[in-house]
Design an enzyme around this catalytic site. Structure first.
Site, PDB file in Angstrom:
ATOM      1  N   ASN A  15      30.813  11.547 -57.432  1.00  0.00           N
ATOM      2  CA  ASN A  15      30.429  12.963 -57.496  1.00  0.00           C
ATOM      3  C   ASN A  15      31.516  13.763 -56.797  1.00  0.00           C
ATOM      4  O   ASN A  15      31.607  13.748 -55.579  1.00  0.00           O
ATOM      5  CB  ASN A  15      29.066  13.127 -56.804  1.00  0.00           C
ATOM      6  CG  ASN A  15      28.656  14.582 -56.673  1.00  0.00           C
ATOM      7  OD1 ASN A  15      29.253  15.459 -57.288  1.00  0.00           O
ATOM      8  ND2 ASN A  15      27.622  14.829 -55.865  1.00  0.00           N
ATOM      9  N   LYS A  17      31.866  16.916 -56.619  1.00  0.00           N
ATOM     10  CA  LYS A  17      31.394  18.216 -56.080  1.00  0.00           C
ATOM     11  C   LYS A  17      32.382  19.321 -56.476  1.00  0.00           C
ATOM     12  O   LYS A  17      32.970  19.244 -57.553  1.00  0.00           O
ATOM     13  CB  LYS A  17      31.175  18.100 -54.563  1.00  0.00           C
ATOM     14  CG  LYS A  17      30.296  16.891 -54.218  1.00  0.00           C
ATOM     15  CD  LYS A  17      29.797  16.870 -52.822  1.00  0.00           C
ATOM     16  CE  LYS A  17      28.946  15.618 -52.634  1.00  0.00           C
ATOM     17  NZ  LYS A  17      28.312  15.555 -51.315  1.00  0.00           N
ATOM     18  N   HIS A 101      20.673  17.034 -57.205  1.00  0.00           N
ATOM     19  CA  HIS A 101      21.386  16.641 -55.974  1.00  0.00           C
ATOM     20  C   HIS A 101      20.866  17.488 -54.809  1.00  0.00           C
ATOM     21  O   HIS A 101      20.504  18.649 -54.991  1.00  0.00           O
ATOM     22  CB  HIS A 101      22.889  16.852 -56.177  1.00  0.00           C
ATOM     23  CG  HIS A 101      23.703  16.304 -55.051  1.00  0.00           C
ATOM     24  ND1 HIS A 101      23.881  16.997 -53.879  1.00  0.00           N
ATOM     25  CD2 HIS A 101      24.348  15.124 -54.900  1.00  0.00           C
ATOM     26  CE1 HIS A 101      24.615  16.252 -53.058  1.00  0.00           C
ATOM     27  NE2 HIS A 101      24.908  15.108 -53.655  1.00  0.00           N
ATOM     28  N   GLU A 103      22.307  19.035 -52.556  1.00  0.00           N
ATOM     29  CA  GLU A 103      23.005  20.323 -52.359  1.00  0.00           C
ATOM     30  C   GLU A 103      22.479  21.365 -53.338  1.00  0.00           C
ATOM     31  O   GLU A 103      22.384  22.547 -53.002  1.00  0.00           O
ATOM     32  CB  GLU A 103      24.529  20.113 -52.492  1.00  0.00           C
ATOM     33  CG  GLU A 103      25.079  19.390 -51.266  1.00  0.00           C
ATOM     34  CD  GLU A 103      26.295  18.528 -51.507  1.00  0.00           C
ATOM     35  OE1 GLU A 103      26.985  18.711 -52.525  1.00  0.00           O
ATOM     36  OE2 GLU A 103      26.558  17.648 -50.657  1.00  0.00           O
ATOM     37  N   GLU A 173      19.377   9.344 -52.146  1.00  0.00           N
ATOM     38  CA  GLU A 173      20.410   9.876 -51.265  1.00  0.00           C
ATOM     39  C   GLU A 173      19.772  10.539 -50.055  1.00  0.00           C
ATOM     40  O   GLU A 173      19.400  11.724 -50.119  1.00  0.00           O
ATOM     41  CB  GLU A 173      21.261  10.917 -52.006  1.00  0.00           C
ATOM     42  CG  GLU A 173      22.008  10.369 -53.189  1.00  0.00           C
ATOM     43  CD  GLU A 173      23.260  11.181 -53.465  1.00  0.00           C
ATOM     44  OE1 GLU A 173      24.343  10.585 -53.473  1.00  0.00           O
ATOM     45  OE2 GLU A 173      23.158  12.403 -53.626  1.00  0.00           O
ATOM     46  N   GLY A 179      27.834  12.921 -46.611  1.00  0.00           N
ATOM     47  CA  GLY A 179      28.990  13.592 -46.020  1.00  0.00           C
ATOM     48  C   GLY A 179      29.072  13.475 -44.510  1.00  0.00           C
ATOM     49  O   GLY A 179      29.858  14.167 -43.872  1.00  0.00           O
ATOM     50  N   SER A 219      27.513   8.531 -47.821  1.00  0.00           N
ATOM     51  CA  SER A 219      28.568   7.870 -47.042  1.00  0.00           C
ATOM     52  C   SER A 219      28.864   6.442 -47.501  1.00  0.00           C
ATOM     53  O   SER A 219      29.147   5.570 -46.674  1.00  0.00           O
ATOM     54  CB  SER A 219      28.233   7.912 -45.541  1.00  0.00           C
ATOM     55  OG  SER A 219      28.170   9.260 -45.090  1.00  0.00           O
TER      56      SER A 219
HETATM   57  P1  PGA Z   1      29.147  11.244 -49.646  1.00  0.00           P
HETATM   58  O1  PGA Z   1      28.319  12.103 -50.754  1.00  0.00           O
HETATM   59  O2  PGA Z   1      29.512   9.939 -50.285  1.00  0.00           O
HETATM   60  O3  PGA Z   1      30.354  12.108 -49.348  1.00  0.00           O
HETATM   61  O4  PGA Z   1      28.242  11.084 -48.474  1.00  0.00           O
HETATM   62  C1  PGA Z   1      27.367  11.495 -51.575  1.00  0.00           C
HETATM   63  C2  PGA Z   1      26.755  12.516 -52.523  1.00  0.00           C
HETATM   64  O5  PGA Z   1      26.536  13.662 -52.104  1.00  0.00           O
HETATM   65  O6  PGA Z   1      26.468  12.203 -53.694  1.00  0.00           O
END
Ligand code: PGA
Length: 257
Positions: A15, A17, A101, A103, A173, A179, A219
């Site tokens: 992803n 983003k 997601h 976000e 997730e 992140g 992560s």
């Molecule tokens: P990350 O993000 O691997 O940077 O923690 C995962 C995601 O938001 O899908």
């Protein structure tokens, strides 16, 4: 470590983003292609920004890299300024769509009902939805993880037929792991994945629930993917930060478990 005996085909999805221009996205796919050329053990998916979907799909042709949208709108066309339909991203070359997601949910007010409409639209356009579920840190700390995941699961997948679920992917997730560099332990993730499979079993046949791919996200890095993929209900990874470099994403794709 238990070995993977489920028969479910792993999926490793990146992803991106709101990172990478069109040029940078094409370059990243170009770099990734030779690194995953021999990787036949899993499905490989990358989700660039909307602007780069068409160009990356062209670049990925002839490889096993599939393209995903990071979002879509459930209407097929109309006066919806700023939105992009499932049919449009499918035509641009997508085969998958990341939906719901955290976000999108927390920064853009997306509800599970919105997500369910998007899932339906994605399936209608022959896209495979990757539906994200996950609890906040405060919810985990107050012992509400299962309640939150249960509600998100039921509301995001409301009304799906058996056939529709068999074309759907779930991504667990935990919001506190996204992140932050603080991934869930394989045991924590496995517990929630098994719980999610149990939720599917409440509504769908054992066969369909047993075949549902459940990815872990939050992560994921080259150095923790093997342990995560070694757990029986972890069928893949949704990778943010570590998918932005060809070498680290390829190392995750080429996990050993
Ligand atoms: P990350 O993000 O691997 O940077 O923690 C995962 C995601 O938001 O899908």
């Amino acid at each position: 470590m238990e070995s993977r005996t489920s028969g479910r085909r792993p999926v490793i999805a990146g992803n991106w983003k709101m990172h990478r221009t069109v040029r940078e996205s094409v370059e990243l796919v170009r770099q990734l292609k030779p690194l995953v050329e021999g990787s036949r053990h899993c499905d490989i998916v990358v989700a660039p920004p909307f602007t780069a979907l068409w160009a990356t799909a062209q670049t990925a042709q002839g490889s096993s890299i599939a393209i995903a949208a990071q979002n879509l709108y459930w209407e097929s066309q109309g006066a919806y300024t700023g939105e992009v339909s499932a049919g449009m991203v499918a035509e641009a070359g997508c085969r998958f769509a990341i939906l719901g997601h955290s976000e999108r949910r927390s920064l853009f007010g997306e509800t599970s009902l919105d997500v369910s409409r998007k899932v339906e639209a994605a399936l209608k356009a022959d896209l495979t939805p990757i539906v994200c579920l996950g609890e906040q840190l405060s919810e985990r700390e107050s012992g509400r993880t299962e309640e939150v995941i249960g509600t998100q699961f039921r509301q995001s997948l409301v009304g799906l037929t058996e056939g529709a679920l068999s074309r759907t992917i779930i991504a667990y997730e935990p919001v506190w792991a996204i992140g932050t560099g603080r991934a869930a332990t394989p045991e924590m993730a496995q517990d929630v994945h098994a719980f999610i499979r149990g939720l599917a079993l409440e509504v769908f046949s054992p066969k369909t629930a047993g075949q549902l791919p459940i990815l872990y996200g939050g992560s994921v890095k080259p150095d923790n993917v093997d342990a995560l993929m070694g757990r029986p209900d972890i069928d893949g990874a949704l990778v943010g930060g570590a998918s932005l470099k060809a070498e680290s994403f390829a190392a995750i794709v080429n996990f050993q478990a």
